[in-house]
Motif scaffolding. Structure first.
Motif, PDB file in Angstrom:
ATOM      1  N   LEU A  43       0.821  -1.207   0.000  1.00  0.00           N
ATOM      2  CA  LEU A  43       0.000   0.000   0.000  1.00  0.00           C
ATOM      3  C   LEU A  43       0.856   1.259   0.000  1.00  0.00           C
ATOM      4  CD1 LEU A  43      -2.660  -1.096   2.644  1.00  0.00           C
ATOM      5  CD2 LEU A  43      -2.868  -1.163   0.147  1.00  0.00           C
ATOM      6  N   THR A  44       1.893   1.223   0.794  1.00  0.00           N
ATOM      7  CA  THR A  44       2.818   2.355   0.846  1.00  0.00           C
ATOM      8  C   THR A  44       4.192   1.885   1.300  1.00  0.00           C
ATOM      9  OG1 THR A  44       3.175   4.610   1.670  1.00  0.00           O
ATOM     10  CG2 THR A  44       2.254   3.036   3.224  1.00  0.00           C
ATOM     11  N   ASN A  45       5.182   2.573   0.845  1.00  0.00           N
ATOM     12  CA  ASN A  45       6.560   2.312   1.242  1.00  0.00           C
ATOM     13  C   ASN A  45       7.270   3.659   1.161  1.00  0.00           C
ATOM     14  OD1 ASN A  45       9.075   1.367   1.853  1.00  0.00           O
ATOM     15  ND2 ASN A  45       9.162  -0.115   0.185  1.00  0.00           N
ATOM     16  N   GLU A  46       7.309   4.362   2.271  1.00  0.00           N
ATOM     17  CA  GLU A  46       7.864   5.716   2.282  1.00  0.00           C
ATOM     18  C   GLU A  46       9.037   5.829   3.229  1.00  0.00           C
ATOM     19  OE1 GLU A  46       5.343   9.110   2.467  1.00  0.00           O
ATOM     20  OE2 GLU A  46       3.619   7.976   1.727  1.00  0.00           O
ATOM     21  N   THR A  47      10.048   6.491   2.745  1.00  0.00           N
ATOM     22  CA  THR A  47      11.226   6.795   3.555  1.00  0.00           C
ATOM     23  C   THR A  47      11.344   8.308   3.610  1.00  0.00           C
ATOM     24  OG1 THR A  47      12.323   4.773   2.863  1.00  0.00           O
ATOM     25  CG2 THR A  47      13.724   6.511   3.752  1.00  0.00           C
ATOM     26  N   ARG A  48      11.512   8.834   4.808  1.00  0.00           N
ATOM     27  CA  ARG A  48      11.586  10.287   4.975  1.00  0.00           C
ATOM     28  C   ARG A  48      12.748  10.677   5.888  1.00  0.00           C
ATOM     29  NH1 ARG A  48       8.422  11.326   1.213  1.00  0.00           N
ATOM     30  NH2 ARG A  48       6.216  11.712   1.512  1.00  0.00           N
ATOM     31  N   SER A  49      13.331  11.808   5.547  1.00  0.00           N
ATOM     32  CA  SER A  49      14.271  12.478   6.441  1.00  0.00           C
ATOM     33  C   SER A  49      13.483  13.568   7.158  1.00  0.00           C
ATOM     34  CB  SER A  49      15.413  13.105   5.626  1.00  0.00           C
ATOM     35  OG  SER A  49      14.911  14.148   4.804  1.00  0.00           O
ATOM     36  N   VAL A  50      14.095  14.229   8.116  1.00  0.00           N
ATOM     37  CA  VAL A  50      13.411  15.329   8.801  1.00  0.00           C
ATOM     38  C   VAL A  50      13.106  16.435   7.796  1.00  0.00           C
ATOM     39  CG1 VAL A  50      13.626  17.121  10.578  1.00  0.00           C
ATOM     40  CG2 VAL A  50      14.438  14.802  11.040  1.00  0.00           C
ATOM     41  N   ILE A  51      14.101  16.798   6.995  1.00  0.00           N
ATOM     42  CA  ILE A  51      13.899  17.841   5.986  1.00  0.00           C
ATOM     43  C   ILE A  51      12.860  17.383   4.959  1.00  0.00           C
ATOM     44  CG2 ILE A  51      15.013  19.196   4.166  1.00  0.00           C
ATOM     45  CD1 ILE A  51      15.817  20.045   7.035  1.00  0.00           C
ATOM     46  N   GLY A  52      12.919  16.113   4.563  1.00  0.00           N
ATOM     47  CA  GLY A  52      11.934  15.579   3.624  1.00  0.00           C
ATOM     48  C   GLY A  52      10.525  15.609   4.198  1.00  0.00           C
ATOM     49  N   ALA A  53      10.395  15.331   5.476  1.00  0.00           N
ATOM     50  CA  ALA A  53       9.087  15.376   6.129  1.00  0.00           C
ATOM     51  C   ALA A  53       8.556  16.803   6.164  1.00  0.00           C
ATOM     52  CB  ALA A  53       9.179  14.812   7.543  1.00  0.00           C
ATOM     53  N   ILE A  54       9.434  17.766   6.426  1.00  0.00           N
ATOM     54  CA  ILE A  54       9.020  19.172   6.437  1.00  0.00           C
ATOM     55  C   ILE A  54       8.527  19.572   5.051  1.00  0.00           C
ATOM     56  CG2 ILE A  54       9.850  21.560   6.671  1.00  0.00           C
ATOM     57  CD1 ILE A  54      11.805  20.457   8.841  1.00  0.00           C
ATOM     58  N   ARG A  55       9.283  19.201   4.026  1.00  0.00           N
ATOM     59  CA  ARG A  55       8.877  19.519   2.640  1.00  0.00           C
ATOM     60  C   ARG A  55       7.557  18.856   2.285  1.00  0.00           C
ATOM     61  NH1 ARG A  55      14.708  18.650  -0.095  1.00  0.00           N
ATOM     62  NH2 ARG A  55      15.568  20.698   0.390  1.00  0.00           N
ATOM     63  N   SER A  56       7.430  17.592   2.661  1.00  0.00           N
ATOM     64  CA  SER A  56       6.209  16.848   2.362  1.00  0.00           C
ATOM     65  C   SER A  56       4.999  17.465   3.054  1.00  0.00           C
ATOM     66  CB  SER A  56       6.381  15.389   2.778  1.00  0.00           C
ATOM     67  OG  SER A  56       5.210  14.653   2.550  1.00  0.00           O
ATOM     68  N   LEU A  57       5.150  17.811   4.318  1.00  0.00           N
ATOM     69  CA  LEU A  57       4.054  18.438   5.061  1.00  0.00           C
ATOM     70  C   LEU A  57       3.685  19.794   4.457  1.00  0.00           C
ATOM     71  CD1 LEU A  57       5.185  17.511   8.652  1.00  0.00           C
ATOM     72  CD2 LEU A  57       3.019  16.827   7.592  1.00  0.00           C
ATOM     73  N   HIS A  58       4.682  20.563   4.097  1.00  0.00           N
ATOM     74  CA  HIS A  58       4.428  21.866   3.468  1.00  0.00           C
ATOM     75  C   HIS A  58       3.714  21.675   2.126  1.00  0.00           C
ATOM     76  CE1 HIS A  58       4.952  25.940   2.034  1.00  0.00           C
ATOM     77  NE2 HIS A  58       5.637  25.496   1.001  1.00  0.00           N
ATOM     78  N   GLY A  59       4.187  20.714   1.355  1.00  0.00           N
ATOM     79  CA  GLY A  59       3.592  20.443   0.047  1.00  0.00           C
ATOM     80  C   GLY A  59       2.143  19.989   0.122  1.00  0.00           C
ATOM     81  N   SER A  60       1.786  19.338   1.222  1.00  0.00           N
ATOM     82  CA  SER A  60       0.411  18.853   1.376  1.00  0.00           C
ATOM     83  C   SER A  60      -0.469  19.845   2.142  1.00  0.00           C
ATOM     84  CB  SER A  60       0.407  17.487   2.064  1.00  0.00           C
ATOM     85  OG  SER A  60       0.878  17.598   3.385  1.00  0.00           O
ATOM     86  N   GLY A  61       0.054  21.049   2.387  1.00  0.00           N
ATOM     87  CA  GLY A  61      -0.739  22.089   3.026  1.00  0.00           C
ATOM     88  C   GLY A  61      -0.729  22.061   4.544  1.00  0.00           C
ATOM     89  N   ASN A  62       0.098  21.225   5.142  1.00  0.00           N
ATOM     90  CA  ASN A  62       0.202  21.157   6.599  1.00  0.00           C
ATOM     91  C   ASN A  62       1.326  22.075   7.082  1.00  0.00           C
ATOM     92  OD1 ASN A  62      -1.835  19.158   7.232  1.00  0.00           O
ATOM     93  ND2 ASN A  62      -0.516  17.726   6.121  1.00  0.00           N
ATOM     94  N   ASP A  63       1.172  23.354   6.766  1.00  0.00           N
ATOM     95  CA  ASP A  63       2.235  24.316   7.060  1.00  0.00           C
ATOM     96  C   ASP A  63       2.486  24.504   8.550  1.00  0.00           C
ATOM     97  OD1 ASP A  63       2.736  24.791   4.369  1.00  0.00           O
ATOM     98  OD2 ASP A  63       1.238  26.388   4.251  1.00  0.00           O
TER      99      ASP A  63
END
Length: 165
Positions: A43-63
């Motif tokens: 269903l999902t296989n995601e790897t994130r760094s702290v910076i990647g998580a910040i970018r992802s959250l910002h990109g999805s509108g979770n500023d």
């Protein structure tokens, strides 16, 4: 400068060296699967760094959440480490003690330790679910090491209040 403060300065530099990979290296990989007609589907296989998580959250509108992580996991640790140098350079001055108190104050607001513990809890909880797995990445270990070394540096830092005139 006292030996104790020299060690604190050295540990601060080491903590900064640990913080950088702690922020950019993968922190956590989460994989979710589901069995569908006898075949396992991912269903999902995601790897994130702290910076990647910040970018992802910002990109999805979770500023707001992205901003909190940016503030407490990136900016506060950088400010804390950066202020140790002037604290030691301005030793025995009013400004040195004032900066020391600022660092002591923002240290209480730093979410670095909370973040590391939260990641560990998430990892342990995910291990308890058959179709969900979580694996800590190298960034998690660097970030955890940063937390420990940074705290040790600040605990060793010795700044005396200036004499009152």
């Amino acid at each position: 400068m006292s030996t104790r403060n020299r060690i604190a300065l050295a540990l601060s530099l080491v903590s900064l060296a640990l913080l950088v990979p702690g922020l950019i290296e993968p922190v956590l990989t989460i994989r979710a699967t589901m069995e569908f007609f006898g075949t396992e589907r991912e269903l999902t296989n995601e790897t994130r760094s702290v910076i990647g998580a910040i970018r992802s959250l910002h990109g999805s509108g979770n500023d707001f959440v992205a901003g909190l992580i940016l503030l407490f996991s990136v900016l506060v640790p950088l400010i804390k480490a950066a202020l140790i140098v002037p604290i030691l350079w301005l030793r025995r001055s009013h400004w040195s003690y004032r900066l020391f108190r600022v660092v002591r104050g923002i240290s209480k607001w730093s979410m670095a330790d909370v973040f590391a513990v939260g990641m560990l809890i998430a990892l342990l909880v995910a291990k308890g679910t058959a179709n969900l797995s979580a694996v800590a990445g190298t960034g998690f270990y660097y970030f955890t090491a940063y937390c420990l070394v940074s705290n040790a540096a600040f605990q060793l830092l010795q700044v005396e209040a200036p004499a009152r005139s």
